[in-house]
Structure formats: C-alpha cells, structure tokens
Design a protein around this motif. Structure first.
Motif, PDB file in Angstrom:
ATOM      1  N   PHE A   1      50.959  78.722  36.289  1.00 36.08           N
ATOM      2  CA  PHE A   1      51.972  78.236  37.212  1.00 36.08           C
ATOM      3  C   PHE A   1      51.650  78.767  38.622  1.00 36.08           C
ATOM      4  CE2 PHE A   1      54.325  78.329  33.136  1.00 36.08           C
ATOM      5  CZ  PHE A   1      54.625  76.978  33.045  1.00 36.08           C
ATOM      6  N   SER A   2      52.435  78.367  39.584  1.00 43.14           N
ATOM      7  CA  SER A   2      52.189  78.776  40.967  1.00 43.14           C
ATOM      8  C   SER A   2      52.499  80.258  41.173  1.00 43.14           C
ATOM      9  CB  SER A   2      53.044  77.935  41.918  1.00 43.14           C
ATOM     10  OG  SER A   2      54.422  78.129  41.648  1.00 43.14           O
ATOM     11  N   LYS A   3      52.116  80.780  42.334  1.00 37.89           N
ATOM     12  CA  LYS A   3      52.409  82.162  42.694  1.00 37.89           C
ATOM     13  C   LYS A   3      53.912  82.421  42.559  1.00 37.89           C
ATOM     14  CE  LYS A   3      48.663  84.405  44.184  1.00 37.89           C
ATOM     15  NZ  LYS A   3      48.287  85.745  43.666  1.00 37.89           N
ATOM     16  N   GLY A   4      54.256  83.589  42.068  1.00 38.45           N
ATOM     17  CA  GLY A   4      55.653  83.914  41.827  1.00 38.45           C
ATOM     18  C   GLY A   4      55.985  83.896  40.349  1.00 38.45           C
ATOM     19  N   CYS A   5      55.037  83.405  39.526  1.00 40.59           N
ATOM     20  CA  CYS A   5      55.205  83.392  38.076  1.00 40.59           C
ATOM     21  C   CYS A   5      54.925  84.789  37.518  1.00 40.59           C
ATOM     22  CB  CYS A   5      54.270  82.370  37.444  1.00 40.59           C
ATOM     23  SG  CYS A   5      54.155  82.486  35.643  1.00 40.59           S
TER      24      CYS A   5
END
Length: 292
Positions: free
Chosen positions: A184-188
């Motif tokens: 998934f995108s950054k922050g996952c």
C-alpha cells in the motif's frame, strides 16, 4: 443566522462556485446566492470575492469559515449527545485499513442489531485514517498499532501475524532483493514494518509497487508480479492451496496489533459506544474460538 446557511456557506467555500454547490445540494443557484447575500448582510461585510472563475474567500470570509465550522461541529455534537440511550441512530463514519479480516463480522453484527444507524465505511492507510479522525472527518478507525497523536485514544482489537509471500514458483526469501515489493502507499503500518526489517538487515528492495486494494496485491503475487508482506489470515487460502510461497520474519516485525482509535476530546455518543461494544463482543468470540 441558520445552521443550514452556515453549511451552504462552507460548501460554496469548498467548491469555489455557486454552480457546483447548487449541483451538490440540488438547489437552484438563486437560492444559494440569496443565502450567501443574507449572511453577508448579517455580518455587514463581503465574505467572498467574485470573479469569472468563481468565488474565493475574503480575509473576513476566512475568519467566518473557521467560526462557522466550529459552530456546525458543535451543533452536530449536541445532537449526538442527546440521542436516545435505548436506540442509537444517525450517522456513524468509520475508517479502516484494507486488512481487517474480522471486519465483515463486526459490521454484520452491528447492522442487524441497530437498524436506525447509517453506517459509512472509508478505507485508507493508518497515517491517513488517523489524520481524518483528528480532523473530525471520521468518528473512529481501525488502524495498525503505532505512535499515535496525544489527541487519540486507542483500543486493541486483534493481534495478527504478518507473513512475506511470493508466487508458488519462487522462494520467498530468495526473492527479497530480486522481486518488486507490492504494498500500500506510504503511511501503511505493514509497509513500515517491512521497510524497517529491510533497513535493519541492510537489504535493498529491487522496486516498490503501490496498490490500492489487498485483493489486487494478493492476485498480483499469485501471478508472479512480486512479493508482499500481509496478514497471514488474509492469505491463508492461498497458502493452503499452494498458490504462494511463504517466509516468516522475526516476531518484532511480524506480530502486529489492529487498534480502534477515536478522538480523546469528542463526546462518546451512544452510537459509537454500541459500535465499540460490538467490536469487543466479536473480539471475545475470536479469542474463545482460538482457545478451543
């Protein structure tokens, strides 16, 4: 000054044009215009600059927007605070990461018991969802455990094991530096744990490929596109059927808690309270089933 006028003002400020606001509300444009003019007359100052491309807030309008948002938020809190203690109702907006395997059971249990609640679900990564809870955009959210803001209250929901998976024809460990990482995108939270493991072991991934859904990640791994670090529960069917190979990372990277978070300073409505009770009930069922 009416609450509806404030809501209309906020929408016009967001959309930047009377036309777009009218479309959203299904109002005639003249109705929107007259309400904005009424507010400006009451405040004795222009709230918008009018130009060919639409409308932008004046300095006074920006101040007015801040106060109007506080007023409408407080009004919403007031309505929630005086709800019936016997029958929860109204809107409940919940965020979730893609991988809460037990979520369908929680939602089904809650929906069957509380018919008057309008439940909306939004998906995202942990960092994004925490921000939306802090900004009052969500009543609560299921996220990966982490260093939350002091404004957040977090309660453990489940603990899961993460596993590195690759296509069945590829050795998962051997693929660590050769295959793209599907995530998934950054922050996952899962991605952050895998990146920490890479860093601690001085390993450099070949390529990072970001996806929006867990299902797409799992299917892509099966066809050999790359490797992924996902909850074992979500990939169990693929593991058991031999469609993927697995590699287990040390516990400090692979054990992860799913938390339910909400703002510390918001009123705990009966609707949210009943939702949290449903979470706890399902968690107890899960724990009981694991024991036996």
């Amino acid at each position: 000054m009416e609450f509806r006028d404030l809501e209309i003002f906020q929408l016009v400020a967001e959309k930047g044009t009377i036309t777009e606001a009218a479309k959203v509300l299904n109002y005639v444009q003249s109705n929107i215009t007259s309400r904005i003019q009424k507010l400006e007359k009451e405040m004795n100052t222009p709230l918008f600059n009018r130009h060919r491309r639409g409308m932008t807030l004046t300095p006074e309008g920006k101040k007015f927007l801040t106060y109007s948002e506080k007023i409408t938020l407080l009004a919403s809190e007031m309505k929630k605070a005086i709800q019936s203690k016997d029958e929860p109702s109204g809107k409940l907006e919940i965020g979730t990461i893609e991988t809460v395997f037990q979520l369908p059971n929680i939602l089904a249990s809650f929906d069957k018991k509380y018919k008057n609640v309008e439940l909306s679900l939004y998906s995202g990564v942990t960092e994004e969802l925490e921000g939306k809870v802090i900004d009052y955009q969500l009543d609560g959210a299921f996220v990966t455990d982490g260093n939350f803001s002091p404004e957040i209250i977090a309660e453990e929901v489940f603990e899961e094991e993460l596993v590195l998976i690759s296509g069945s024809h590829v050795n998962a460990f051997a693929a660590i530096e050769e295959e793209p990482v599907l995530c998934f995108s950054k922050g996952c939270g899962y991605r952050a744990r895998l990146e920490k493991w890479y860093k601690d072991n001085r390993i450099h991934p070949n390529k990072i490929m970001e996806f929006g859904t867990l299902e797409t990640i799992l299917r892509s791994v099966v066809v050999g596109l790359g490797i992924a670090f996902v909850p074992k529960s979500s990939a169990e069917h693929l593991i058991n059927s031999g469609l993927v190979s697995t590699y287990y990372l040390p516990e400090q990277y692979s054990r992860v808690k799913t938390m339910f978070i909400r703002r510390k300073d918001t009123y705990l409505t009966i609707t949210l309270e009943k939702f949290m009770e449903t979470i706890r009930a399902n968690r107890n069922i899960e724990i009981h089933s694991l024991k036996y």
